[in-house]
Motif scaffolding. Structure first.
Motif, PDB file in Angstrom:
ATOM      1  N   PRO B  60      17.026   3.911   8.898  1.00  0.00           N
ATOM      2  CA  PRO B  60      16.575   5.137   9.545  1.00  0.00           C
ATOM      3  C   PRO B  60      17.587   5.750  10.499  1.00  0.00           C
ATOM      4  CG  PRO B  60      15.341   3.214  10.337  1.00  0.00           C
ATOM      5  CD  PRO B  60      16.228   2.741   9.247  1.00  0.00           C
ATOM      6  N   ARG B  61      18.488   4.932  11.051  1.00  0.00           N
ATOM      7  CA  ARG B  61      19.430   5.465  12.046  1.00  0.00           C
ATOM      8  C   ARG B  61      20.863   5.084  11.683  1.00  0.00           C
ATOM      9  NH1 ARG B  61      14.869   4.156  15.173  1.00  0.00           N
ATOM     10  NH2 ARG B  61      15.416   1.972  15.009  1.00  0.00           N
ATOM     11  N   LYS B 108       1.729 -11.907  -4.431  1.00  0.00           N
ATOM     12  CA  LYS B 108       0.865 -12.770  -3.627  1.00  0.00           C
ATOM     13  C   LYS B 108       1.212 -14.234  -3.882  1.00  0.00           C
ATOM     14  CE  LYS B 108      -3.875 -13.993  -2.562  1.00  0.00           C
ATOM     15  NZ  LYS B 108      -3.474 -15.390  -2.448  1.00  0.00           N
ATOM     16  N   GLY B 109       0.969 -15.078  -2.909  1.00  0.00           N
ATOM     17  CA  GLY B 109       1.172 -16.503  -3.089  1.00  0.00           C
ATOM     18  C   GLY B 109       0.316 -17.032  -4.228  1.00  0.00           C
ATOM     19  N   ASN B 139       9.432 -22.163   2.313  1.00  0.00           N
ATOM     20  CA  ASN B 139       8.550 -23.224   1.820  1.00  0.00           C
ATOM     21  C   ASN B 139       9.067 -23.705   0.471  1.00  0.00           C
ATOM     22  OD1 ASN B 139       6.170 -22.871   3.805  1.00  0.00           O
ATOM     23  ND2 ASN B 139       6.611 -20.810   3.060  1.00  0.00           N
ATOM     24  N   TYR B 168      17.897 -14.912  14.231  1.00  0.00           N
ATOM     25  CA  TYR B 168      17.785 -16.313  14.647  1.00  0.00           C
ATOM     26  C   TYR B 168      19.118 -16.891  15.125  1.00  0.00           C
ATOM     27  CZ  TYR B 168      13.439 -15.853  12.032  1.00  0.00           C
ATOM     28  OH  TYR B 168      12.241 -15.424  11.554  1.00  0.00           O
ATOM     29  N   ALA B 236       6.088 -15.362  -0.321  1.00  0.00           N
ATOM     30  CA  ALA B 236       4.851 -14.660  -0.673  1.00  0.00           C
ATOM     31  C   ALA B 236       4.512 -13.561   0.328  1.00  0.00           C
ATOM     32  CB  ALA B 236       3.697 -15.667  -0.731  1.00  0.00           C
ATOM     33  N   PRO B 238       3.850  -9.531   2.028  1.00  0.00           N
ATOM     34  CA  PRO B 238       4.561  -8.289   2.311  1.00  0.00           C
ATOM     35  C   PRO B 238       5.719  -8.402   3.296  1.00  0.00           C
ATOM     36  CG  PRO B 238       2.533  -8.361   3.571  1.00  0.00           C
ATOM     37  CD  PRO B 238       2.563  -9.621   2.737  1.00  0.00           C
ATOM     38  N   THR B 239       5.825  -9.522   4.031  1.00  0.00           N
ATOM     39  CA  THR B 239       6.831  -9.556   5.096  1.00  0.00           C
ATOM     40  C   THR B 239       8.246  -9.446   4.536  1.00  0.00           C
ATOM     41  OG1 THR B 239       5.353 -10.922   6.397  1.00  0.00           O
ATOM     42  CG2 THR B 239       7.626 -10.809   7.127  1.00  0.00           C
ATOM     43  N   PHE B 242       8.981  -5.993   3.169  1.00  0.00           N
ATOM     44  CA  PHE B 242       9.018  -5.084   4.315  1.00  0.00           C
ATOM     45  C   PHE B 242      10.379  -5.159   4.991  1.00  0.00           C
ATOM     46  CE2 PHE B 242       8.629  -3.990   8.736  1.00  0.00           C
ATOM     47  CZ  PHE B 242       7.987  -2.765   8.672  1.00  0.00           C
ATOM     48  N   MET B 264      -4.653  -6.197  -5.411  1.00  0.00           N
ATOM     49  CA  MET B 264      -4.621  -5.453  -4.149  1.00  0.00           C
ATOM     50  C   MET B 264      -3.261  -5.663  -3.477  1.00  0.00           C
ATOM     51  SD  MET B 264      -7.171  -5.779  -0.851  1.00  0.00           S
ATOM     52  CE  MET B 264      -6.514  -7.309  -0.236  1.00  0.00           C
ATOM     53  N   THR B 265      -2.781  -6.908  -3.498  1.00  0.00           N
ATOM     54  CA  THR B 265      -1.476  -7.222  -2.908  1.00  0.00           C
ATOM     55  C   THR B 265      -0.375  -6.430  -3.610  1.00  0.00           C
ATOM     56  OG1 THR B 265      -2.275  -9.435  -2.398  1.00  0.00           O
ATOM     57  CG2 THR B 265       0.097  -9.103  -2.330  1.00  0.00           C
ATOM     58  N   ARG B 268      -0.256  -2.963  -2.541  1.00  0.00           N
ATOM     59  CA  ARG B 268       0.343  -2.827  -1.208  1.00  0.00           C
ATOM     60  C   ARG B 268       1.862  -2.995  -1.267  1.00  0.00           C
ATOM     61  NH1 ARG B 268      -3.841  -6.704   2.205  1.00  0.00           N
ATOM     62  NH2 ARG B 268      -5.543  -5.209   2.399  1.00  0.00           N
ATOM     63  N   PRO B 271       4.734   0.246  -2.855  1.00  0.00           N
ATOM     64  CA  PRO B 271       5.423   1.267  -2.043  1.00  0.00           C
ATOM     65  C   PRO B 271       6.571   0.695  -1.215  1.00  0.00           C
ATOM     66  CG  PRO B 271       3.029   1.356  -1.726  1.00  0.00           C
ATOM     67  CD  PRO B 271       3.323   0.112  -2.494  1.00  0.00           C
ATOM     68  N   MET B 272       6.530  -0.619  -0.936  1.00  0.00           N
ATOM     69  CA  MET B 272       7.593  -1.214  -0.119  1.00  0.00           C
ATOM     70  C   MET B 272       8.878  -1.400  -0.907  1.00  0.00           C
ATOM     71  SD  MET B 272       5.703  -4.178   1.987  1.00  0.00           S
ATOM     72  CE  MET B 272       4.009  -3.999   2.470  1.00  0.00           C
TER      73      MET B 272
END
Lengths: 249, 343
Positions: B60-61, B108-109, B139, B168, B236, B238-239, B242, B264-265, B268, B271-272
């Motif tokens: 974005p920047r 999804k997981g 994991n 980190y 697994a 959205p993180t 994202f 559903m997952t 979601r 779009p990401m």
């Protein structure tokens, strides 16, 4: 009492957490159900219509939308429940910590993890039971940082991966100082999986049987607790509830 | 709250400089390549790699630093384009059939991301293609499906460096080119697949996961060998999309199972990953219909032998190589390579 439900993705955390919440509420307890998954879907396992789950606000997204920044102190957790939670079956309060959706320029730097830690850590548990359904995997367990008096419920299905992650989850919970750690062997057949999980984790293990009623409910996107309350899997989660409550089973 | 902005910008500039250096090496290799098809393959690889870096570099920047980096990338792309344009259609077609796939597997997981990733990687390798499998999940999972011990393939300390601006506090060391890091540190998995993984939570090395996450992402992003397929198995949910863990890829495979929540997952997640080509893969389907609006590129059937392989922690390709589910992943590999040629 506060309970954090963890395990591999797809092991049945949400199924167990949702049915556990409903069982506890049906036994007369006040329950706050915390959906800590950034892909929230605990509502479905609690009997909330899918459309309502999809539009439910999460603490994180609602706070960001209201102009809240991470420099400001987070509101009191009970106020957050009142503001952003919804009341579902049996008087259960359901609240989601952080829904992650399409990429935005909004400040999500603290992510759902920080919200989960602060919310789960600070929400008082006197006179009620808090059940948090965590994000898949072990990262969120570290973030949620359950306290010594909390309960960690580790769910695993019969795959070697799931058992391996459960074993690691027990180690993480122990390192965090949690005293009560319980394993749930989901999709068990004839006790074989429960025996293997108990051996791998060396902690008390309860089995939840492989159950076609749960599979059917999963495909339809409805709560098995409503669709098939007397099914073997739902009865088995009742035993998990009784075990947590210290009721002899 | 500490303001780490300056340190973060400094680290981001170092990462971009390393990416630019890697592009320079790809350009040098393309100039030196022998044979019309191989030369064209290298230049196509440069084009594709630059396209990925530009697509994901801005954010974005965008800063002046990004703009400077971008100018260099565009010069490389211009040179690559002039060479590709001068090659004949027959040469381009042959080169394209060897151009590596870059695929991120999300969902999804429990939908079977690791099964799809590992089986796809091994089947591509069996066709004689060089394949890098990247495990982005803290994991354990992908290693079981590939058939290697889950503790191998973690980047060692001498491939890393500490920096206060890195996620980190650790990132990829800058002593070696990405291809050299893969050559030195990726573990050899069955069928010749090479595996690089983030460290796992809950193991003997308490810091393994947090030390290696940024480094593995930086490595996958800078690795631009033109003929290598890169298959990345993301954690697994959205993180990871994202946070653009899929930035190394041209395509995202979104895995769904028959469950309502997996669909559903997927809705979601789609779009990401709209900055890459997103494709749905159905797994564990018996006779259920496809999910509405999620027409799959491939349908992998529910398979009792794969479930047994999962129970035992074995690679399905070793446990049940002739199973219908493995055959379906082979068709998926066909579809992906065919699409790559058509792009």
């Amino acid at each position: 009492m506060k309970v954090a439900v963890t395990g591999k993705g797809g092991s049945g955390k949400t199924l167990v957490a949702g049915a556990l919440v409903r069982h506890l509420a049906a036994r007369g307890h006040r329950v706050v159900a915390v959906d800590a998954d950034p892909n929230p879907n605990l509502g479905i396992a609690l009997g909330v219509p899918a459309g309502q789950v999809e539009v439910m606000a999460s603490i994180l997204t609602a706070l960001i939308a209201s102009g809240h920044t991470h420099d400001q102190p987070m509101p009191d957790p009970d106020e957050l429940v009142a503001r952003y939670g919804i009341t579902v079956a049996d008087g259960v309060a359901l609240v989601a910590t952080g829904k992650i959706e399409r990429p935005t320029d909004a400040c999500l730097c603290c992510g759902s993890h920080t919200t989960t830690r602060r919310f789960f850590g600070e929400l008082p548990a006197v006179g009620r039971i808090v059940v948090a359904d965590l994000e898949a995997g072990l990262n969120d367990l570290i973030w949620a940082r359950p306290a010594a008096d909390d309960v960690v419920l580790v769910v695993a299905e019969p795959s070697a991966k799931s058992v391996e992650i459960a074993t690691r989850a027990v180690g993480v919970a122990r390192e965090l100082g949690v005293r009560r750690v319980l394993a749930v062997a989901n999709r068990d057949r004839d006790g074989e999986h429960a025996a293997r999980l108990a051996q791998a984790t060396a902690i008390p293990t309860l089995g939840v049987p492989d159950d076609p009623a749960v599979t059917t409910a999963d495909h339809r996107g409805v709560a098995p607790f409503d669709a098939a309350p007397a099914s073997p899997a739902m009865v088995a989660v009742g035993v998990v509830a009784d075990t947590l409550l210290g009721v002899p089973v | 709250v500490l303001d780490r902005g300056a340190e973060r910008r400094q680290w981001a500039a170092m990462v971009r400089a390393r990416q630019a250096g890697a592009v320079d090496q790809l350009v040098a290799a393309a100039r030196d390549a022998d044979g019309a098809v191989t030369r064209c393959l290298h230049w196509l690889g440069v084009l594709r790699h630059v396209e990925r870096l530009v697509r994901h570099a801005g954010g974005p920047r965008p800063s002046e630093e990004v703009a400077r980096h971008r100018a260099g990338l565009e010069a490389a792309a211009d040179e690559a384009w002039s060479h590709v344009a001068a090659a004949g259609m027959a040469v381009i077609a042959q080169a394209r059939s060897r151009l590596g796939l870059r695929v991120a597997v999300i969902g999804k997981g429990g939908t079977g991301k690791s099964f799809v990733s590992a089986t796809l990687a091994r089947l591509l390798a069996r066709r004689g293609r060089p394949v890098l499998a990247v495990d982005f999940d803290t994991n354990p999972g992908l290693a079981f499906s590939l058939g290697v011990p889950p503790t191998l393939g973690v980047l060692p300390d001498d491939a890393l460096m500490q920096h206060p601006g890195a996620a980190y506090g650790w990132g990829l060391g800058d002593g070696l080119a990405p291809a050299a890091i893969v050559d030195r540190h990726a573990v050899a998995a069955p069928d010749g697949v090479r595996l690089v993984t983030v460290g796992k939570i809950g193991g003997a090395d308490k810091d393994a996961a947090r030390k290696t996450i940024a480094a593995v992402r930086e490595l996958a992003g800078a690795f631009g060998e033109p003929d290598w397929d890169v298959v990345g198995d993301l954690e697994a949910g959205p993180t990871t999309p994202f946070e653009r863990y899929h930035a190394f890829a041209d395509r995202a495979l979104v895995v769904v199972s028959p469950t309502w929540v997996s669909a559903m997952t997927a809705r979601r997640l789609l779009p990401m990953v709209d900055d890459v080509e997103a494709l749905v893969v159905g797994n564990q389907f018996r006779d259920e219909p496809d999910h509405a609006g999620l027409e799959p590129l491939g349908r992998i059937p529910w398979d009792a032998d794969v479930a047994e392989a999962e129970r035992r922690g074995r690679s399905p390709l070793d446990h049940c190589p002739d199973s219908p589910a493995v055959a379906a992943v082979a068709r998926l590999a066909d579809a992906l390579t065919r699409q790559e040629v058509m792009r």
